[in-house]
Design a protein around this motif. Structure first.
Motif, short mmCIF file in Angstrom:
data_model
loop_
_atom_site.label_atom_id
_atom_site.label_comp_id
_atom_site.label_asym_id
_atom_site.label_seq_id
_atom_site.Cartn_x
_atom_site.Cartn_y
_atom_site.Cartn_z
N ARG A 68 0.83 -1.20 0.00
CA ARG A 68 0.00 0.00 0.00
C ARG A 68 0.87 1.25 0.00
O ARG A 68 1.71 1.43 0.88
CB ARG A 68 -0.92 0.01 1.22
N VAL A 69 0.66 2.08 -1.00
CA VAL A 69 1.33 3.38 -1.06
C VAL A 69 0.27 4.48 -1.06
O VAL A 69 0.28 5.38 -0.23
CB VAL A 69 2.25 3.49 -2.29
N HIS A 70 -0.67 4.40 -2.00
CA HIS A 70 -1.74 5.39 -2.08
C HIS A 70 -3.10 4.79 -1.72
O HIS A 70 -3.91 5.44 -1.09
CB HIS A 70 -1.81 5.99 -3.49
N ASP A 92 1.81 -1.65 4.59
CA ASP A 92 1.41 -0.25 4.43
C ASP A 92 2.66 0.65 4.51
O ASP A 92 3.22 0.86 5.58
CB ASP A 92 0.41 0.13 5.52
N SER A 94 2.44 3.79 3.18
CA SER A 94 1.91 5.12 2.85
C SER A 94 2.40 6.21 3.80
O SER A 94 2.39 7.39 3.46
CB SER A 94 0.38 5.09 2.86
#
Length: 262
Positions: A68-70, A92, A94
């Motif tokens: 997960r980045v965005h 994650d 992000s």
């Protein structure tokens, strides 16, 4: 960048897992093989990485890793992966600042070693749960029901509805037939859903000598994944269930004929 780290990694930390009163702490998966950008389920979903490895002596043949980045894994993808019994974790990244991203060693630690930035999207390998929690579980793969008729002592025919499953205990996995609760105890004869199940507290009773016993019919509760950031109270196996939803064990609603245990 994260996928490149996973491609040549020797191990990756798995998240803590909890459902009801079953808890498994974070453990490293020793990676045997890794693949990137893998199409699964006939192209229905695409995984950032798929790992094959061993954790605490248990083989995970296809662990999907989502980075997960965005955007987090959406509900549609979650449902498809869960329905087909795929093991999936989400890492994650992000919240990483520019300094953590630009430092190769720090970034690698965030991807592979930080137990606090990852969670399970779905965990379907019953043996891993049974070994980690040191408890017996039922794994349901086939939702079809079979029927057989027996004759009671009074000479009347009686229909028994059953479903095949696996009893998974630490070190073993064996096929079993489950009797489905039906109208004789005030329920619709519905099959248990695919996934992991534990023996329900509804199956237990205390005899006249104060000993814990199983009722003549065993009921199962479906183990569900906990949302990563839930405000709901964790529901334990022996806690009162006021609703049929939420984290922990999902209990089918009941319409008792008379009082339980009578």
């Amino acid at each position: 960048m994260a996928k490149a780290v996973l491609a040549d990694a020797e191990s990756v930390m798995l998240p803590r897992w909890a459902s009801g009163d079953i808890e498994i702490e974070s453990s490293p998966l020793s990676i045997a093989t890794s693949q990137l950008e893998v199409s699964l389920l006939g192209g229905a979903v695409r995984a950032d990485a798929v790992l094959h490895g061993v954790v605490d002596g248990v083989e995970l043949s296809s662990l999907c890793v989502e980075v997960r980045v965005h955007h987090a894994v959406d509900s549609t993808k979650r449902a498809v992966l869960s329905q087909h019994g795929v093991d999936v974790i989400e890492i994650d990244l992000s919240g990483l600042d520019e300094g953590a991203v630009s430092d190769p060693l720090a970034f690698r630690r965030h991807v592979l070693e930080d137990a606090n930035n990852r969670h399970w999207i779905n965990l379907a390998t019953a043996r891993y749960v049974a070994e980690g929690a040191e408890t017996a579980l039922f794994e349901v793969e086939d939702v079809s029901l079979t029927e057989r008729v027996i004759t009671t002592k009074a000479g009347r025919p009686f229909t028994i509805r059953e479903q095949w499953a696996y009893l998974v205990k630490p070190g073993s996995r064996e096929p079993v037939r489950l009797q489905i609760p039906d109208e004789t105890v005030g329920e619709k004869a519905l099959p248990y859903p695919r996934g992991l199940h534990a023996i329900s507290a509804r199956s237990l009773t205390v005899d006249q000598w104060g000993r814990l016993r199983l009722r003549y019919k065993i009921y199962l509760d479906h183990i569900e994944m906990n949302p990563p950031d839930t405000e709901d109270k964790q529901v334990g196996l022996f806690d009162h269930q006021s609703t049929i939803g939420g984290p922990g064990f999902r209990v089918r609603p009941r319409d008792w004929k008379g009082l339980p245990g009578r």
